[in-house]
Write a protein that holds these residues in place. Sequence first.
Motif, mmCIF file in Angstrom:
data_model
loop_
_atom_site.group_PDB
_atom_site.id
_atom_site.type_symbol
_atom_site.label_atom_id
_atom_site.label_comp_id
_atom_site.label_asym_id
_atom_site.label_seq_id
_atom_site.Cartn_x
_atom_site.Cartn_y
_atom_site.Cartn_z
ATOM 1 N N PHE A 1 0.851 -1.182 0.000
ATOM 2 C CA PHE A 1 0.000 0.000 0.000
ATOM 3 C C PHE A 1 0.887 1.233 0.000
ATOM 4 C CE2 PHE A 1 -2.549 -3.216 2.177
ATOM 5 C CZ PHE A 1 -3.703 -3.163 1.427
ATOM 6 N N THR A 2 0.519 2.242 -0.764
ATOM 7 C CA THR A 2 1.245 3.501 -0.755
ATOM 8 C C THR A 2 0.251 4.651 -0.883
ATOM 9 O OG1 THR A 2 2.925 4.827 -1.880
ATOM 10 C CG2 THR A 2 1.661 3.342 -3.258
ATOM 11 N N GLY A 3 0.559 5.742 -0.244
ATOM 12 C CA GLY A 3 -0.279 6.933 -0.350
ATOM 13 C C GLY A 3 0.067 7.764 -1.577
ATOM 14 N N GLY A 4 1.148 7.391 -2.268
ATOM 15 C CA GLY A 4 1.570 8.117 -3.464
ATOM 16 C C GLY A 4 1.762 7.152 -4.614
ATOM 17 N N ASP A 5 2.585 7.549 -5.560
ATOM 18 C CA ASP A 5 2.860 6.722 -6.729
ATOM 19 C C ASP A 5 3.770 5.551 -6.363
ATOM 20 O OD1 ASP A 5 1.448 8.572 -8.188
ATOM 21 O OD2 ASP A 5 3.217 9.623 -8.917
ATOM 22 N N ALA A 6 3.760 4.511 -7.203
ATOM 23 C CA ALA A 6 4.661 3.369 -7.042
ATOM 24 C C ALA A 6 5.344 3.120 -8.380
ATOM 25 C CB ALA A 6 3.877 2.131 -6.606
ATOM 26 N N ASP A 7 6.630 2.921 -8.357
ATOM 27 C CA ASP A 7 7.395 2.658 -9.567
ATOM 28 C C ASP A 7 8.035 1.281 -9.470
ATOM 29 O OD1 ASP A 7 6.998 5.225 -10.735
ATOM 30 O OD2 ASP A 7 8.529 6.042 -9.404
ATOM 31 N N LEU A 8 8.053 0.579 -10.589
ATOM 32 C CA LEU A 8 8.710 -0.719 -10.690
ATOM 33 C C LEU A 8 9.586 -0.675 -11.931
ATOM 34 C CD1 LEU A 8 9.008 -3.708 -9.817
ATOM 35 C CD2 LEU A 8 7.050 -4.217 -11.270
ATOM 36 N N ALA A 9 10.881 -0.835 -11.770
ATOM 37 C CA ALA A 9 11.801 -0.742 -12.903
ATOM 38 C C ALA A 9 12.718 -1.958 -12.904
ATOM 39 C CB ALA A 9 12.623 0.539 -12.813
#
Length: 129
Positions: free
Chosen positions: A71-79
Motif C-alpha cells: 500500500f502507498t499513499g503516493g505513486d509506485a514505480d517498478l523498474a
Amino acid sequence: LHTGKLSAITQTARVNADNVDVYSGTSIRSTASRDLHLTAGGKFSARTTEEASITAGGDLELQTPGSAKLFTGGDADLAMQGDIGAAATGALDLSAASLRSEIAGAGSLTAGGDVRAEAFGGASRSGKW
C-alpha cells in the motif's frame, strides 16, 4: 547496567530473558560480518517515520504462505533492467483510471478461450491486423 560507554569483545554472547528492550536516543547499528538472522515466534513489525531502504548484493526474495500486500499513499514505480515474469493460478485483474502500453519490439496475446475488447468511448487501431 547504566554507563556512558560500553565495549565488549567476546566469542559468543547470549541473552536469555522474557523481555529485552534496547533503546537509543540517536541511533542503533547492528552489523554482522556474515549472516544476520531475525526470527519471531509471533508477529514481526518494523516502522519508520522517515524513508526506508533495502539493498541486497544478490537476489531478494519475499515468501509468505498467506497474501502479500503493498500500500502507498503516493505513486509506485517498478523498474527492471531484465525481464518481468508474472504467473497466477487464479485470475489476473488490472484496474486503472487510464492505461498506456508501449512495446518496443513485437508483441502478442494468446488466450486459451475467448477474448473480448470493449471501448465505451472512441477506439482506433493502426498498423496491420
